[in-house]
Design a protein around this motif. Structure first.
Motif, PDB file in Angstrom:
ATOM      1  N   ILE A  36       0.569  -1.144   0.090  1.00  9.76           N
ATOM      2  CA  ILE A  36       0.287   0.085   0.088  1.00  9.76           C
ATOM      3  C   ILE A  36       1.016   1.326   0.133  1.00  9.76           C
ATOM      4  O   ILE A  36       1.840   1.270   0.815  1.00  9.76           O
ATOM      5  CB  ILE A  36      -1.157   0.337   1.161  1.00  9.76           C
ATOM      6  N   PRO A  37       0.431   2.544  -1.085  1.00  9.13           N
ATOM      7  CA  PRO A  37       1.371   3.721  -0.916  1.00  9.13           C
ATOM      8  C   PRO A  37       1.640   4.237   0.817  1.00  9.13           C
ATOM      9  O   PRO A  37       0.627   4.156   1.620  1.00  9.13           O
ATOM     10  CB  PRO A  37       0.664   4.496  -1.548  1.00  9.13           C
ATOM     11  N   GLU A  38       1.872   4.780   1.129  1.00 10.76           N
ATOM     12  CA  GLU A  38       2.390   5.586   2.086  1.00 10.76           C
ATOM     13  C   GLU A  38       0.813   5.827   2.861  1.00 10.76           C
ATOM     14  O   GLU A  38       0.242   6.117   3.557  1.00 10.76           O
ATOM     15  CB  GLU A  38       3.567   6.521   2.075  1.00 10.76           C
ATOM     16  N   MET A  39       0.179   7.021   1.710  1.00 13.80           N
ATOM     17  CA  MET A  39      -0.294   7.720   1.994  1.00 13.80           C
ATOM     18  C   MET A  39      -2.211   7.568   1.665  1.00 13.80           C
ATOM     19  O   MET A  39      -2.582   6.912   3.232  1.00 13.80           O
ATOM     20  CB  MET A  39      -0.841   8.980   0.692  1.00 13.80           C
ATOM     21  N   VAL A  40      -2.123   5.737   1.385  1.00 10.38           N
ATOM     22  CA  VAL A  40      -2.782   5.125   1.927  1.00 10.38           C
ATOM     23  C   VAL A  40      -3.125   4.259   3.380  1.00 10.38           C
ATOM     24  O   VAL A  40      -3.626   3.897   3.779  1.00 10.38           O
ATOM     25  CB  VAL A  40      -3.137   4.119   0.824  1.00 10.38           C
ATOM     26  N   ALA A  41      -1.985   4.084   4.154  1.00  9.16           N
ATOM     27  CA  ALA A  41      -1.804   3.805   4.933  1.00  9.16           C
ATOM     28  C   ALA A  41      -1.775   5.321   6.443  1.00  9.16           C
ATOM     29  O   ALA A  41      -2.365   4.987   7.151  1.00  9.16           O
ATOM     30  CB  ALA A  41      -0.288   3.301   5.545  1.00  9.16           C
ATOM     31  N   VAL A  42      -1.993   6.618   5.776  1.00  5.03           N
ATOM     32  CA  VAL A  42      -2.311   7.801   6.625  1.00  5.03           C
ATOM     33  C   VAL A  42      -3.835   7.352   6.607  1.00  5.03           C
ATOM     34  O   VAL A  42      -4.082   7.587   7.963  1.00  5.03           O
ATOM     35  CB  VAL A  42      -0.992   8.537   6.170  1.00  5.03           C
ATOM     36  N   GLU A  43      -3.687   7.632   5.370  1.00  5.87           N
ATOM     37  CA  GLU A  43      -5.543   7.584   5.626  1.00  5.87           C
ATOM     38  C   GLU A  43      -6.187   6.782   6.015  1.00  5.87           C
ATOM     39  O   GLU A  43      -7.374   6.889   6.805  1.00  5.87           O
ATOM     40  CB  GLU A  43      -6.113   7.666   4.368  1.00  5.87           C
ATOM     41  N   HIS A  44      -6.311   5.324   5.924  1.00  2.62           N
ATOM     42  CA  HIS A  44      -6.832   3.812   6.950  1.00  2.62           C
ATOM     43  C   HIS A  44      -6.002   5.141   8.178  1.00  2.62           C
ATOM     44  O   HIS A  44      -7.201   4.068   8.803  1.00  2.62           O
ATOM     45  CB  HIS A  44      -6.018   3.079   6.691  1.00  2.62           C
ATOM     46  N   VAL A  45      -4.841   4.886   8.819  1.00  3.37           N
ATOM     47  CA  VAL A  45      -4.613   5.093  10.673  1.00  3.37           C
ATOM     48  C   VAL A  45      -5.453   6.763  10.632  1.00  3.37           C
ATOM     49  O   VAL A  45      -6.592   6.136  12.477  1.00  3.37           O
ATOM     50  CB  VAL A  45      -3.621   5.063  10.577  1.00  3.37           C
ATOM     51  N   ALA A  46      -5.675   7.111  10.094  1.00  3.38           N
ATOM     52  CA  ALA A  46      -6.940   8.492  10.604  1.00  3.38           C
ATOM     53  C   ALA A  46      -8.004   8.224  10.207  1.00  3.38           C
ATOM     54  O   ALA A  46      -8.245   8.517  11.126  1.00  3.38           O
ATOM     55  CB  ALA A  46      -6.341   9.765   9.785  1.00  3.38           C
TER      56      ALA A  46
END
Length: 388
Positions: A36-46
């Motif tokens: 997963i892209p870093e931005m996807v990880a950030v969005e998911h965790v948020a």
């Protein structure tokens, strides 16, 4: 490499979904990396942390109401829990399953520039159908695109991007990327451009290409889940995995002897079945009832004390249709509905000399009194000679 967008991570019900379990197995069987892209990880965790914060507030509100009814503070343990810590744990869980693709240098500024200029995959419209100005959006999608493009350039393997976000597809592009994005891929990847592929129907499209779904799920699923190899995999996860260590406070083996673990299928939450090559694989999210019995070593006529709880697993079972060929636990959830029977601890019991709090559930300020029926797993005892 199989790269998931944010909507696909939600679709597979990370971390315990049956489809996710099947995706992991198929990727493994086909030698594909899940990423997963870093931005996807950030969005998911948020999103996840926000949900936890809402649940935290609701729980405290309910506990305050109960506290008024019973004239007691029920909320101390909940107040001590941090939604930020839950978010950090979620990020850690993502990193155990997926390769996190870093956002390329300069991508953040480029994403804002493309958003402002209405370039795909950002919003491309300046005005809506009613003539009103459309707000600029889509910088996160641009960052994701640039990350996927960089991954395709940096890896010598095909990269499949799974998303149901229509912004990555343009009119007339069919199942391919927007023509502007494909042209950019041609420029960056040159002869390897076709190694970067869009799967606009997401997970379902991927599974349909790499495996054959079996529908309905075999009727003997319940029998297969009661197979000794399945039970062995689940009990092994209980003993050596994180469930008991993180969710059920430790039992002091020097003070208590285990009489064994009993395991029951409580509910098959969801399940999927696929044929991969010559094998049939079942992926099922199963809720188990577990009970473990203990007896105190210092008693001459001990009465067993029982710990009972419920927990979910995502199971992967390979079968020939009638028998289990292999079984593994792909994911586990924390224990819930923990219940226990309290042992009777007499104040004049000569074997009870010292108690020390072990459980994270116990309050540091709590004073132990041997006359109280304190849960046995909260206690560690040291047996000393009676004259000590």
């Amino acid at each position: 490499m199989i790269v998931l967008d944010t909507n696909q991570l939600q679709h597979v019900a990370f971390p315990h979904g049956a489809i996710l379990g099947m995706l992991r197995k198929i990727a493994d069987l086909n030698g594909r990396t899940l990423a997963i892209p870093e931005m996807v990880a950030v969005e998911h965790v948020a999103h996840y942390q926000h949900e936890v914060e809402e649940q935290h507030r609701q729980a405290l509100r309910a506990l305050r109401a109960l506290g008024k009814a019973f004239d007691k503070d029920f909320g101390k343990e909940v107040r001590e829990q941090s939604p930020a810590a839950a978010g950090a744990a979620r990020r850690e869980a993502l990193e155990k399953v997926f390769t996190i693709l870093p956002t390329p240098d300069g991508a953040a500024l480029e994403a804002l520039r493309r958003e402002a200029n209405r370039q795909p995959p950002a919003e491309q419209s300046w005005k809506g159908s009613e003539g009103k100005e459309v707000r600029a959006r889509g910088a996160r999608d641009v960052a994701i695109w640039l990350t996927v493009l960089e991954a395709a350039r940096g890896h010598g393997e095909p990269v499949w991007f799974l998303t149901q976000d229509a912004d990555f597809r343009g009119p007339g592009s069919g199942d391919d990327f927007h023509t502007v994005l494909r042209a950019e891929a041609d420029t960056v990847l040159m002869d390897n451009s076709q190694m970067l592929r869009l799967l606009p129907q997401g997970i379902e499209q991927l599974l349909s290409e790499l495996a054959e779904e079996i529908s309905p799920v075999p009727e003997n699923l319940s029998d297969l889940l009661h197979h000794q190899d399945v039970a062995g995999a689940v009990i092994n996860e209980l003993i050596y995995g994180p469930v008991i260590q993180r969710s059920v406070p430790t039992v002091d083996d020097t003070a208590f002897h285990s009489l064994g673990t009993r395991l029951f299928v409580d509910n098959i939450v969801r399940s999927k079945a696929y044929r991969v090559g010559d094998s049939t694989w079942l992926s099922a999210q199963v809720r188990w009832k577990v009970s473990r019995s203990y007896t105190p070593r210092w008693r001459t006529d001990p009465e067993p004390s029982e710990v009972a709880f419920v927990f979910d697993t995502t199971l992967l079972v390979q079968t020939d249709g009638t028998d289990v060929l292999a079984a593994e636990v792909a994911a586990t959830a924390a224990a819930t509905d923990v219940r226990y029977q309290l042992p009777v601890v007499a104040a004049d019991d000569p074997g009870v000399v010292e108690y020390r709090m072990l459980s994270r559930l116990a309050h540091a300020s709590e004073t132990l009194n041997p006359e109280h029926n304190t849960p046995f797993w909260h206690l560690r005892r040291r047996i000393l000679p009676p004259d000590n």
